[in-house]
Design a protein around this motif. Structure first.
Motif, PDB file in Angstrom:
ATOM      1  N   LEU A  24     -12.543  -1.923  -1.900  1.00  0.00           N
ATOM      2  CA  LEU A  24     -12.614  -1.141  -0.674  1.00  0.00           C
ATOM      3  C   LEU A  24     -13.870  -1.558   0.090  1.00  0.00           C
ATOM      4  O   LEU A  24     -14.980  -1.218  -0.289  1.00  0.00           O
ATOM      5  N   ILE A  69      -2.005   0.261  -4.608  1.00  0.00           N
ATOM      6  CA  ILE A  69      -1.796  -1.135  -4.218  1.00  0.00           C
ATOM      7  C   ILE A  69      -1.051  -1.863  -5.323  1.00  0.00           C
ATOM      8  O   ILE A  69      -1.424  -1.783  -6.493  1.00  0.00           O
ATOM      9  N   PHE A  93       0.877  -1.166   0.000  1.00  0.00           N
ATOM     10  CA  PHE A  93       0.000   0.000   0.000  1.00  0.00           C
ATOM     11  C   PHE A  93       0.915   1.217   0.000  1.00  0.00           C
ATOM     12  O   PHE A  93       1.019   1.955   0.971  1.00  0.00           O
ATOM     13  N   GLU A 101      -5.156   6.361  -3.126  1.00  0.00           N
ATOM     14  CA  GLU A 101      -4.669   6.775  -1.817  1.00  0.00           C
ATOM     15  C   GLU A 101      -5.365   5.932  -0.755  1.00  0.00           C
ATOM     16  O   GLU A 101      -6.587   5.957  -0.648  1.00  0.00           O
ATOM     17  N   TYR A 102      -4.600   5.197   0.007  1.00  0.00           N
ATOM     18  CA  TYR A 102      -5.194   4.329   1.014  1.00  0.00           C
ATOM     19  C   TYR A 102      -4.756   4.745   2.411  1.00  0.00           C
ATOM     20  O   TYR A 102      -5.526   5.326   3.155  1.00  0.00           O
ATOM     21  N   SER A 126      -6.452   6.037   7.516  1.00  0.00           N
ATOM     22  CA  SER A 126      -6.596   6.983   6.424  1.00  0.00           C
ATOM     23  C   SER A 126      -5.300   7.762   6.251  1.00  0.00           C
ATOM     24  O   SER A 126      -4.591   8.043   7.210  1.00  0.00           O
ATOM     25  N   VAL A 172      -9.521  -2.951   3.039  1.00  0.00           N
ATOM     26  CA  VAL A 172      -9.459  -3.344   1.634  1.00  0.00           C
ATOM     27  C   VAL A 172      -9.405  -4.866   1.554  1.00  0.00           C
ATOM     28  O   VAL A 172      -8.697  -5.509   2.334  1.00  0.00           O
TER      29      VAL A 172
END
Length: 418
Positions: A304, A227, A218, A263-264, A283, A293
């Motif tokens: 997600l 990812i 990630f 963006e994870y 976040s 995820v």
């Protein structure tokens, strides 16, 4: 009174070279086996039930002490293992193993061989039992096969510096923690050989699936945020040492199966069910918001399950991926469970909050459901439901308050919702 809660192998605590004690076995969970019966009640809720329990008396001196969980993990598909020990500022002792299987049978072991004891990691290859213990210093581990020390450097090819160890079904993984290029080195118990795989990315989880090593990154803070799913390859690369020509580093570059931009956030936990890997993360804008995820290793997709926009914060965060002991767990549907803790007047209170995939949250184990001074030491989704390791330290008056010898009883229980 001092409480100490130990972490997992991921935290690399020094826990080898310790002492042993007595063994007890029980196989009828309805009787709630307890080698040292007491009338002490930990659980005060009829929404939960006790699956296994044990009371361990100890004498503690001026250095205090605490009993902490070293492993609360599945060592076999049909077993859940809680391995704990007692530690003070000067020594470690009281190794204890509680095993619960899918039939509800409970086995308790505390008669271990020095110096392998119960093993921080415990694995099985045929009739052989492997135990891995963290060493006295950083970047050191000891391996034992049937309680006999194994030379991990016997086959040096593929061996890397010990950074982060985790258990797999047939060996162990050792990962680096760089911000750019990383490696995951796999040690196979049956062959006693290492294989080092390298990949590009950070903020990742590693695992074994169908006999291969995978890394799911990630990645953050690069131009390739998102990812990336990496798979072990057989492309051998040899690098000659510039100073000593006879020494060669052998690594295998991993195959990039899929890149999914986005963006994870920062990974805090992972759980694998079949070909699906659920990864919980903070976040990227706030560590009080999270997401989940689901990555599928068959079709190489990422979904997600929970968006990182929850309004409610959660506590008890651990900033590393823990596969042995953890205060965060994800079930096979993507629901997230988090141990919440708070301190009031120097007293700790614990509860468990469930974050559902539909966006709702609920406290499923309340502070009032546990006896005062009970702490939650581990979560594991096992046999179709959440299992929780709880422990309470009870002081036993001995009539001699000034002799620097304090009698205590540690009450251990594995509980689950009805």
């Amino acid at each position: 009174m001092k409480k100490v809660q130990l972490g997992s192998i991921g935290l690399l605590l020094a826990i080898s070279l310790l002492s042993s004690c007595k063994k007890d076995t029980a196989s009828n969970s309805s009787q709630q086996p307890n080698p040292n019966p007491t009338t002490f009640t930990i659980l005060k809720s009829n929404q939960w039930k006790v699956l296994a329990q044990q009371s361990l008396p100890m004498n503690e001196g001026v250095l205090g002490g605490g009993r902490g969980a070293t492993a609360f993990t599945t060592q076999k598909p049909d077993e859940l293992r809680w391995y704990s020990l007692h530690r003070t500022m000067s020594n470690i002792s009281g190794h204890n193993e509680m095993i619960l299987n899918t039939k509800g049978e409970v086995t308790i072991n505390s008669n271990f061989t020095h110096p392998s004891y119960g093993g921080d990691i415990k694995g099985f290859i045929g009739s052989d039992i492997w135990k891995i213990n963290v060493g006295e210093v950083a970047n050191q581990i000891y391996a034992f096969k049937n309680d006999q020390l194994v030379d991990l450097s016997k086959y040096p090819e593929g061996q890397e510096k010990i950074i982060r160890i985790q258990a797999t079904e047939d060996g162990m993984l050792n990962c680096s923690e760089s911000n750019t290029s990383n490696y995951v080195s796999y040690y196979h118990y049956a062959t006693q050989k290492w294989k080092s795989n390298f990949f590009t990315g950070n903020n990742f989880v590693t695992l074994r699936y169908k006999g291969l090593t995978y890394a799911i990154c990630f990645t953050r803070l690069t131009s390739a945020n998102g990812i990336t799913i990496w798979e072990e390859s057989n492309n051998r690369v040899e690098t000659q040492d510039p100073q000593i020509p006879t020494i060669k580093t052998v690594r295998y570059p991993m195959t990039n199966l899929k890149y999914i931009p986005g963006e994870y956030g920062w990974v805090i936990h992972s759980a694998t069910y079949g070909d699906e890997v659920f990864v919980a993360f903070h976040s990227h804008t706030s560590n009080t918001r999270f997401g989940v995820v689901k990555v599928n290793l068959t079709n190489h997709t990422a979904e997600l399950i929970q968006a990182p926009e929850q309004k409610a914060a959660f506590g008890g965060t651990q900033y590393v991926v823990l596969n042995n002991v953890h205060s965060v767990e994800v079930d096979d549907k993507g629901n997230l469970y988090v141990v919440e803790s708070r301190n009031e007047n120097n007293k700790a209170y614990y509860s468990i909050r469930k974050y559902l995939t539909n966006g709702q949250t609920e406290v499923i184990l309340k502070e009032s459901d546990l006896a005062f001074n009970t702490n939650i030491q581990g979560l594991k989704f096992f046999n179709g439901k959440l299992h929780v390791a709880v422990m309470n330290k009870e002081d036993i008056p001995d009539g001699n308050p000034n002799d620097n010898n304090f009698k205590v009883v540690y009450h251990k229980q594995i509980i689950a919702p009805n």
